[in-house]
Design an enzyme around this catalytic site. Structure first.
Site, PDB file in Angstrom:
ATOM      1  N   VAL A  13      -8.759  24.895 -31.362  1.00  0.00           N
ATOM      2  CA  VAL A  13      -9.527  25.957 -32.024  1.00  0.00           C
ATOM      3  C   VAL A  13     -10.350  26.778 -31.047  1.00  0.00           C
ATOM      4  CG1 VAL A  13      -9.624  24.752 -34.239  1.00  0.00           C
ATOM      5  CG2 VAL A  13     -11.438  24.384 -32.552  1.00  0.00           C
ATOM      6  N   LYS A  15     -12.657  25.346 -28.496  1.00  0.00           N
ATOM      7  CA  LYS A  15     -13.986  24.788 -28.187  1.00  0.00           C
ATOM      8  C   LYS A  15     -14.416  25.085 -26.754  1.00  0.00           C
ATOM      9  CE  LYS A  15     -13.240  20.481 -28.993  1.00  0.00           C
ATOM     10  NZ  LYS A  15     -11.774  20.668 -29.135  1.00  0.00           N
ATOM     11  N   LYS A  37     -17.783  17.816 -20.474  1.00  0.00           N
ATOM     12  CA  LYS A  37     -16.707  17.415 -21.378  1.00  0.00           C
ATOM     13  C   LYS A  37     -16.316  16.027 -20.898  1.00  0.00           C
ATOM     14  CE  LYS A  37     -12.439  18.586 -23.643  1.00  0.00           C
ATOM     15  NZ  LYS A  37     -11.564  19.660 -24.129  1.00  0.00           N
ATOM     16  N   GLY A 117     -16.875  18.093 -27.360  1.00  0.00           N
ATOM     17  CA  GLY A 117     -16.160  16.928 -27.848  1.00  0.00           C
ATOM     18  C   GLY A 117     -14.657  17.037 -27.651  1.00  0.00           C
ATOM     19  N   VAL A 118     -13.952  16.085 -28.229  1.00  0.00           N
ATOM     20  CA  VAL A 118     -12.486  16.051 -28.162  1.00  0.00           C
ATOM     21  C   VAL A 118     -11.956  16.286 -29.566  1.00  0.00           C
ATOM     22  CG1 VAL A 118     -10.488  14.705 -27.414  1.00  0.00           C
ATOM     23  CG2 VAL A 118     -12.720  14.290 -26.377  1.00  0.00           C
ATOM     24  N   PRO A 207     -13.604  37.656 -31.401  1.00  0.00           N
ATOM     25  CA  PRO A 207     -12.267  38.249 -31.384  1.00  0.00           C
ATOM     26  C   PRO A 207     -11.383  37.575 -30.330  1.00  0.00           C
ATOM     27  CG  PRO A 207     -13.780  39.629 -30.151  1.00  0.00           C
ATOM     28  CD  PRO A 207     -14.617  38.524 -30.755  1.00  0.00           C
TER      29      PRO A 207
END
Length: 241
Positions: A13, A15, A37, A117-118, A207
């Site tokens: 998505v 991240k 991360k 996160g993962v 966008p």
């Protein structure tokens, strides 16, 4: 410890992009920011070394991270693009939950810690521990990233309900265009999510960025993310409530 945890409604998505945009924006506002991360799967092997693509993206695009070590930013890496639990079993590498927590809590308190996160909140990290357990242990508020595509409404509302049930504070939602598609779902998702999110604000609708550069990231960060809401959490005495 003051900071933000970036989680997704799903994998893919955006991240890493959103985390980078927020870090750039906060740096422009005068905050000292560092990123972590702690676990990255699907890393590219170069000889005997696994290269974390997301961790390297941070270093490439966030000026304040140029002097930080990739081993500090992304210490746990796996080759297979799987959840950490599955990847660790296949690659026969044990994940130490205690080491993850210790490394994250050792970040200088003068800096804003951003943790990516993962995947989503129910991705398993070790046996019996999930991404949401990491959020709870760090006591950080969350920004939820959703990809603007069919299914985004369902995934976002489920994630918000899950976090609310565990009394995890949510700063807001960022809707990210992961491609150039312009379907009816893309057009209607933001308004429906805002209507049904039980007061959790949409703090950005990003966008699709066709050409990524230092200037394009800075421009998008400034133009499309509401930093007033984020700063409200960072400046409060207890951002976990």
């Amino acid at each position: 410890m003051k900071g933000i945890f970036i989680t997704g409604t799903d994998t893919g998505v955006g991240k890493t992009l959103i985390t980078t945009l927020i870090a750039i924006g906060l740096s422009e506002l005068g905050y000292s920011v560092t990123l972590r991360k702690p676990i990255e799967t699907g890393c590219k092997p170069e000889g005997s070394i696994l290269i974390p693509e997301d961790g390297m993206f941070y270093i490439k695009n966030i000026p304040s991270l140029k002097k930080e070590k990739i081993d500090d930013i992304t210490p746990i890496r796996f080759k297979e693009p799987l959840c950490p639990l599955a990847a660790s079993r296949i690659e026969k590498t044990q994940i130490s939950w205690e080491n993850i927590i210790t490394s994250l809590k050792s970040v200088e308190t003068s800096k804003i810690l951003m943790v990516e996160g993962v995947g989503g909140v129910m991705v398993p990290i070790t046996e019996g521990r999930f991404v949401y357990d990491l959020i709870i242990e760090l006591q950080l508020p969350v920004i939820v990233v959703c990809g603007n595509r069919l299914g985004a409404i369902n995934h976002t509302l489920l994630t918000l309900d899950f976090l609310k049930a565990r009394k995890i504070s949510v700063i807001g939602i960022i809707i990210n265009h992961t491609d150039l598609a312009d379907t009816l779902a893309h057009k209607t998702n933001p308004a429906i999510i805002a209507e049904l999110s039980s007061g959790v604000p949409i703090i950005g609708t990003i966008p699709y960025i066709s050409e990524i550069s230092a200037e394009s990231l800075k421009d998008v960060s400034k133009k499309y993310i509401n930093y007033d809401i984020i700063q409200g959490y960072l400046q409060s005495d207890d951002i976990t409530k």
